[in-house]
Design an enzyme around this catalytic site. Structure first.
Site, short mmCIF file in Angstrom:
data_model
loop_
_atom_site.label_atom_id
_atom_site.label_comp_id
_atom_site.label_asym_id
_atom_site.label_seq_id
_atom_site.Cartn_x
_atom_site.Cartn_y
_atom_site.Cartn_z
N TYR A 89 58.72 92.49 -5.92
CA TYR A 89 57.32 92.70 -6.29
C TYR A 89 56.87 94.10 -5.88
CZ TYR A 89 52.27 91.64 -6.53
OH TYR A 89 50.93 91.63 -6.82
N ASP B 93 53.96 87.10 -24.30
CA ASP B 93 54.67 87.37 -23.05
C ASP B 93 54.89 88.87 -22.95
OD1 ASP B 93 56.37 87.60 -20.88
OD2 ASP B 93 57.91 86.22 -21.65
N LYS C 4 55.65 97.09 -8.48
CA LYS C 4 54.31 97.67 -8.40
C LYS C 4 54.35 99.14 -7.99
CE LYS C 4 51.87 94.01 -9.50
NZ LYS C 4 51.16 93.96 -10.80
N SER D 51 49.42 96.66 -5.85
CA SER D 51 49.28 95.84 -4.65
C SER D 51 49.48 96.71 -3.42
CB SER D 51 50.32 94.72 -4.65
OG SER D 51 50.39 94.08 -3.39
N ILE E 60 43.26 89.26 -1.52
CA ILE E 60 42.08 88.94 -2.32
C ILE E 60 41.95 87.42 -2.45
CG2 ILE E 60 40.93 89.28 -4.53
CD1 ILE E 60 41.32 91.86 -2.90
#
Length: 244
Positions: A155, A64, A159, A142, A188
């Site tokens: 998120y 992890d 990023k 992203s 994608i």
């Protein structure tokens, strides 16, 4: 004359759609690929089997990335076999919600995997890499980190942080022959995209009018990990069909 030992590459999140394509690209380019997984080691083994079937070299590793102690132990065992000169930080998770309704655990877990995972994986590999005077670090970000996206403040934050960390690390390691870059994909193809973006939505969002293919992202990652990309450093490169 003995054959040259191939460079070793570690790809985190290598069991997913994009990670698997990156692993296969690097193996095609002649690297020995260490395919990382956490929740799905069987799928990572399928990637390794496909690489072996195509004549490439690969193995799996399971840990992890959000667990610093477990990551350091796994990397120490890998480093016993020599330096890892290519690392692709591809591991990441979504746990989407508007921030007004987002739980603290949602915020922290997404950042733990994408951002703290970047540190846990990359930091132990840097000095062994620097001693070889050659290395490549590529992190997968992203388009959300560039433009923002509703429901993805956690998120996008994780990023976008990779962009600043990578630009700083590029300055630190450039004199050692190590480049550090970021690839920021848009929409994608893959199971997650299929569920979240119907074709009509993609046509509205993406000027190119289609989702990208994992192989298109992997081709760029492969280039950035090659000798030919030695003067490309500290860059954030989009693969998004014109979204940003």
């Amino acid at each position: 004359m003995t054959a040259a030992v191939p460079r070793r590459a570690l790809v985190t999140g290598g069991s997913g759609d994009l990670g698997g394509a990156i692993c296969q690209q690097l193996a095609t380019d002649g690297l020995h690929v260490i395919v990382h997984a956490n929740g799905n080691p069987a799928r990572a083994q399928q990637v390794v089997d496909a690489i072996h079937h195509a004549g490439g070299s690969a193995e799996t590793v399971v840990f992890d990335v959000a667990d610093g102690e477990a990551t350091r132990a796994a990397l120490a065992a890998l480093l016993d076999g020599g330096p890892i000169q290519v690392v692709v930080n591809n591991a990441g998770i979504h746990d989407d919600a508007p921030m007004a309704g987002m739980a603290e655990a949602q915020w922290k877990r997404v950042i733990d995997v994408s951002l703290h995972g970047f540190f846990h994986v990359t930091q132990p590999l840097l000095l062994p890499m620097a001693r070889t005077r050659w290395g490549r670090v590529v992190s997968v970000s992203s388009v959300a980190a560039v433009t923002g996206n509703r429901g993805q403040s956690n998120y996008a934050a994780a990023k976008a942080a990779l962009h600043g960390a990578s630009k700083s690390l590029a300055r630190e390691m450039a004199s050692r022959g190590i480049t550090v870059n970021v690839v920021a994909p848009g929409v994608i193809e893959g199971q997650m995209t299929h569920d979240a973006f119907p074709p009509e939505v993609i046509k509205q969002l993406v000027p190119a009018g289609r989702a990208g293919r994992a192989e298109e992202v992997a081709a760029l990652v492969g280039f950035l990990c090659s000798d030919a990309a030695g003067y490309v450093n500290g860059q954030v490169i989009g693969v998004n069909g014109g979204m940003a």
